[in-house]
Design a protein around this motif. Structure first.
Motif, short mmCIF file in Angstrom:
data_model
loop_
_atom_site.label_atom_id
_atom_site.label_comp_id
_atom_site.label_asym_id
_atom_site.label_seq_id
_atom_site.Cartn_x
_atom_site.Cartn_y
_atom_site.Cartn_z
N LEU A 98 0.82 -1.21 0.00
CA LEU A 98 0.00 0.00 0.00
C LEU A 98 0.85 1.26 0.00
CD1 LEU A 98 -2.91 -0.84 2.46
CD2 LEU A 98 -2.91 -0.90 -0.04
N TYR A 99 0.38 2.24 -0.75
CA TYR A 99 0.99 3.56 -0.75
C TYR A 99 0.21 4.42 0.24
CZ TYR A 99 3.03 7.90 -2.61
OH TYR A 99 3.71 9.09 -2.75
N LEU A 100 0.86 4.77 1.33
CA LEU A 100 0.23 5.60 2.37
C LEU A 100 1.05 6.87 2.49
CD1 LEU A 100 -0.33 2.80 5.04
CD2 LEU A 100 -2.00 3.69 3.42
N GLU A 101 0.51 7.98 2.04
CA GLU A 101 1.26 9.22 2.05
C GLU A 101 1.49 9.70 3.48
OE1 GLU A 101 -0.23 12.29 -0.37
OE2 GLU A 101 0.25 11.27 -2.24
N PRO A 102 2.66 10.31 3.73
CA PRO A 102 2.91 10.89 5.05
C PRO A 102 2.00 12.08 5.30
CG PRO A 102 4.65 11.49 3.52
CD PRO A 102 3.80 10.48 2.82
N ARG A 103 1.68 12.28 6.55
CA ARG A 103 0.84 13.42 6.93
C ARG A 103 1.66 14.39 7.77
NH1 ARG A 103 -3.30 11.44 10.49
NH2 ARG A 103 -1.85 9.76 10.96
N ALA A 104 1.49 15.69 7.48
CA ALA A 104 2.24 16.71 8.22
C ALA A 104 1.50 17.08 9.50
CB ALA A 104 2.42 17.95 7.35
N GLY A 105 2.19 17.00 10.61
CA GLY A 105 1.64 17.45 11.89
C GLY A 105 2.08 18.87 12.20
N ARG A 106 2.08 19.23 13.45
CA ARG A 106 2.51 20.57 13.84
C ARG A 106 3.97 20.79 13.46
NH1 ARG A 106 1.40 22.04 19.83
NH2 ARG A 106 2.09 24.05 18.98
N HIS A 107 4.28 22.00 13.06
CA HIS A 107 5.64 22.41 12.71
C HIS A 107 6.20 21.62 11.53
CE1 HIS A 107 5.19 24.45 16.48
NE2 HIS A 107 5.27 23.33 17.19
N GLY A 108 5.31 21.05 10.73
CA GLY A 108 5.78 20.36 9.53
C GLY A 108 6.35 18.98 9.77
N VAL A 122 -7.80 5.62 -2.36
CA VAL A 122 -8.25 6.98 -2.11
C VAL A 122 -9.68 6.90 -1.59
CG1 VAL A 122 -8.64 9.26 -3.13
CG2 VAL A 122 -6.81 7.79 -4.01
N PRO A 123 -9.94 7.30 -0.33
CA PRO A 123 -11.27 7.08 0.25
C PRO A 123 -12.40 7.72 -0.55
CG PRO A 123 -9.71 7.72 1.94
CD PRO A 123 -9.02 7.91 0.63
N GLY A 124 -12.21 8.96 -1.01
CA GLY A 124 -13.28 9.62 -1.74
C GLY A 124 -14.50 9.84 -0.88
N ASP A 125 -15.52 10.43 -1.44
CA ASP A 125 -16.81 10.61 -0.79
C ASP A 125 -17.86 9.92 -1.65
OD1 ASP A 125 -15.87 12.20 1.35
OD2 ASP A 125 -15.86 13.98 0.07
N GLY A 126 -18.18 8.69 -1.29
CA GLY A 126 -19.20 7.95 -2.02
C GLY A 126 -18.67 6.95 -3.02
N LEU A 127 -17.44 7.09 -3.47
CA LEU A 127 -16.88 6.16 -4.45
C LEU A 127 -15.37 6.09 -4.26
CD1 LEU A 127 -17.71 4.29 -6.80
CD2 LEU A 127 -17.16 6.16 -8.37
N PRO A 128 -14.89 5.18 -3.42
CA PRO A 128 -13.43 5.03 -3.23
C PRO A 128 -12.75 4.64 -4.53
CG PRO A 128 -14.66 3.87 -1.53
CD PRO A 128 -15.66 4.26 -2.58
N VAL A 129 -11.47 5.00 -4.62
CA VAL A 129 -10.69 4.74 -5.83
C VAL A 129 -9.45 3.93 -5.46
CG1 VAL A 129 -9.36 5.79 -7.70
CG2 VAL A 129 -11.48 6.89 -6.91
N VAL A 130 -9.15 2.92 -6.27
CA VAL A 130 -7.91 2.17 -6.15
C VAL A 130 -7.03 2.57 -7.34
CG1 VAL A 130 -6.84 -0.11 -6.07
CG2 VAL A 130 -9.10 0.25 -5.05
#
Length: 571
Positions: A98-108, A122-130
């Motif tokens: 799986l490709y899980l992008e890093p998330r930026a917290g406080r101070h980058g 990609v979760p999407g809203d109503g229609l997830p995407v692979v």
């Protein structure tokens, strides 16, 4: 890539110092002496964002035209090795999956789990995407099915694109360069393709149109798998996370490899584009980029300056980049059609159990056979047999279905977070469910017209039980996904299992479509030298078939015009 200066990438986009720090994640705690990633600028004549089908074709065609080109890819380069262990497998999942992008917290500072695997959900809203991630894009992990719509269907989905030239020139050219050919007879006769033979027999018995589907496969490598000189991969149904034998002709091994051999194309893996703007005075584009290390952390910030930019990050990636640029004011002249006319190509999933000749175990993948109905060009339907690895002989047959999908989805910008999410309206069905169900039941009946399955004596009782279970789950108020899973477990015997209640798509299309967001050859309206060359050009559906061949042919067609008219002027 040449180093020009050490200035901050995002500062080059015309942002103030405070905004640069916030957007780039450069703000540091008060009193901290920790140095962040360095910054530099890069210049190229043409920039291609994405290395999947559209990006690889674009890079190849630009190299043919003698244009220096830089290709940016957010994922890794997945080089197949003689050991046959490049990718994870469905039997042994790990961080390569799986490709899980890093998330930026406080101070980058980066937080949360990070994997730079080959598949992103990609979760999407109503229609997830692979979708795929890596040099080669979705072709690293797709089923390889190369199938095109008929004339009447094509004219409905892309009415301003000439069918005659697509049929005579661009579809054949794309198939040749993708190296797509049908399953050979010797492999069709092999025990690992028993399920394909059974599927074709079911289709013929049901009176449906059957065909062997072209696949982007090197069949000699598959023969080597069977001979034991390559690791078993495609011949054993292992393809959804990459093909470790090297049998898959993904575009990094075809179009993109040919482009790199010219010496004019540089491919930069682990480079994630975060912003795009236009310097009107200099008539140049400036693109903000993060270079990631092997663990997903930002190792360096770049600004890439280019005379022309080709957006080829797939429907989701391209639409997200362009919608964000319009909504933040970076590219304010992009019109209201950017981000609209999106959909999932009518994807659906089915399972048949109690199929006499269908096996489990080592069944060859990906998709080798299809049954189709295009009698109504407004409602085309295709079902395809999908080989997957199942440890035992189960008499189960997974089936992928595609019907018509209306272009009802859109990409929405969320100002609070800056995120752009694909959104599907809850009241709209993302596929022609009724048409798919009719064909699925017709196909299922074909197996019983030839010979009964091993559970045939129990089918009447099990069918009645399935009906009772369906009424029970309705009364229990289960979610659609829970209901679908329970019906999958208990509602199997007569009609198969409809898995369409668990909505997702592996074939996102639209978001920057022809003759709306773009002209009829992929030029984005309002910005000379800015192009779309991928699935975003097509409004939601390729007519009930896998989209790769149509995407490739359409990009080839668009580039013929762009390279003839724009090289030396915009490119």
């Amino acid at each position: 890539m040449p180093e020009v200066s050490r200035r901050t990438a995002l500062a080059g986009l015309g942002l103030g110092a405070a905004e640069v720090a916030a957007r780039a994640g450069l703000a540091r705690p008060s009193g901290s002496a920790r140095r962040g990633p360095s910054h530099r600028e890069v210049t190229t004549r043409a920039l291609v964002i994405g290395s999947g089908v559209g990006g690889a074709i674009t890079a190849f065609r630009l190299s043919q035209a003698g244009v220096q080109t830089l290709v940016l890819e957010r994922g890794r380069r997945w080089a197949v090795t003689p050991r046959g262990n490049t990718f994870a497998s469905t039997e042994r999942l790990d961080g390569r999956a799986l490709y899980l992008e890093p998330r930026a917290g406080r101070h980058g500072r980066m937080k949360g789990r990070t994997n730079l695997g080959v598949v992103e959900i990609v979760p999407g809203d109503g229609l997830p995407v692979v979708r795929g991630a890596g040099v080669g894009g979705g072709t690293l992990v797709y089923a390889g099915a190369t199938i095109r719509p008929g004339e009447a269907v094509f004219r409905r989905i892309l009415p301003t694109v000439g069918w005659e030239s697509m049929d005579a020139e661009y579809y054949p050219r794309a198939a040749r360069r993708l190296r797509a050919t049908p399953l050979p007879q010797d492999l069709l006769n092999h025990p690992h393709w028993t399920g394909v033979r059974e599927f074709l027999a079911m289709g013929r018995a049901a009176g449906l149109r059957t065909e062997l589907v072209r696949q982007t496969v090197d069949w000699d490598v598959v023969r080597q798998e069977l001979a034991g000189t390559r690791v078993p991969a495609l011949s054993a149904g292992q393809y959804l996370l990459g093909v470790n034998s090297g049998a898959r002709n993904s575009v990094d091994r075809t179009y993109l490899a040919d482009a790199e051999r010219t010496g004019l194309v540089t491919v930069a893996p682990l480079h994630r584009v975060t912003g795009l703007t236009f310097d009107a005075a200099r008539r140049r584009y400036r693109v903000a980029v993060e270079r990631l290390d092997e663990h997903g952390a930002v190792a360096e910030y770049l600004t890439v300056t280019a005379g022309s930019v080709f957006c080829a990050a797939g429907s989701v990636g391209t639409a997200q980049l362009l919608v964000a640029a319009r909504q933040t004011g970076a590219l304010p002249e992009l019109n209201e059609h950017v981000g609209r006319h999106w959909g999932g190509n009518g994807d659906a999933g089915w399972f048949y159990l109690n199929v006499p000749g269908a096996g489990g175990g080592r069944q060859g993948g990906g998709i080798s056979a299809a049954v189709r109905d295009e009698s109504d060009p407004a409602a085309p339907v295709t079902l395809e047999q999908a080989g997957v690895p199942v440890p035992l002989k189960t008499h189960a047959m997974p089936v992928l279905g595609m019907g018509f999908c209306a272009p009802a989805g859109e990409f929405r910008f969320h100002p609070a977070t800056g995120a752009v999410r694909p959104t599907w309206p809850a009241a709209v069905e993302p596929t022609d469910a009724a048409g798919l169900r009719r064909m699925a039941l017709t196909l299922r009946a074909g197996s019983h017209s030839t010979r009964p399955g091993p559970l045939a004596p129990l089918e009447g009782a099990l069918a009645r039980l399935a009906g009772d279970v369906g009424r029970l789950t309705d009364r229990l108020g289960l979610s659609p996904s829970q209901n679908g899973v329970l019906r999958a477990l208990l509602g199997i015997p007569r009609g198969g299992v409809d898995a369409t209640s668990v909505r997702f798509t592996g074939h996102p299309l639209g978001g920057a479509v022809l003759d709306a967001a773009c002209d009829n050859h992929g030029r984005l309206r309002g910005y000379p030298g800015l192009y779309v060359m991928d699935a975003a050009l097509i409004p939601a559906s390729t007519g009930g078939v896998n989209p790769t061949w149509t995407i490739a042919a359409l990009v080839e067609r668009c580039l013929d015009t762009v390279l003839r008219e724009d090289v030396g002027r915009l490119v």
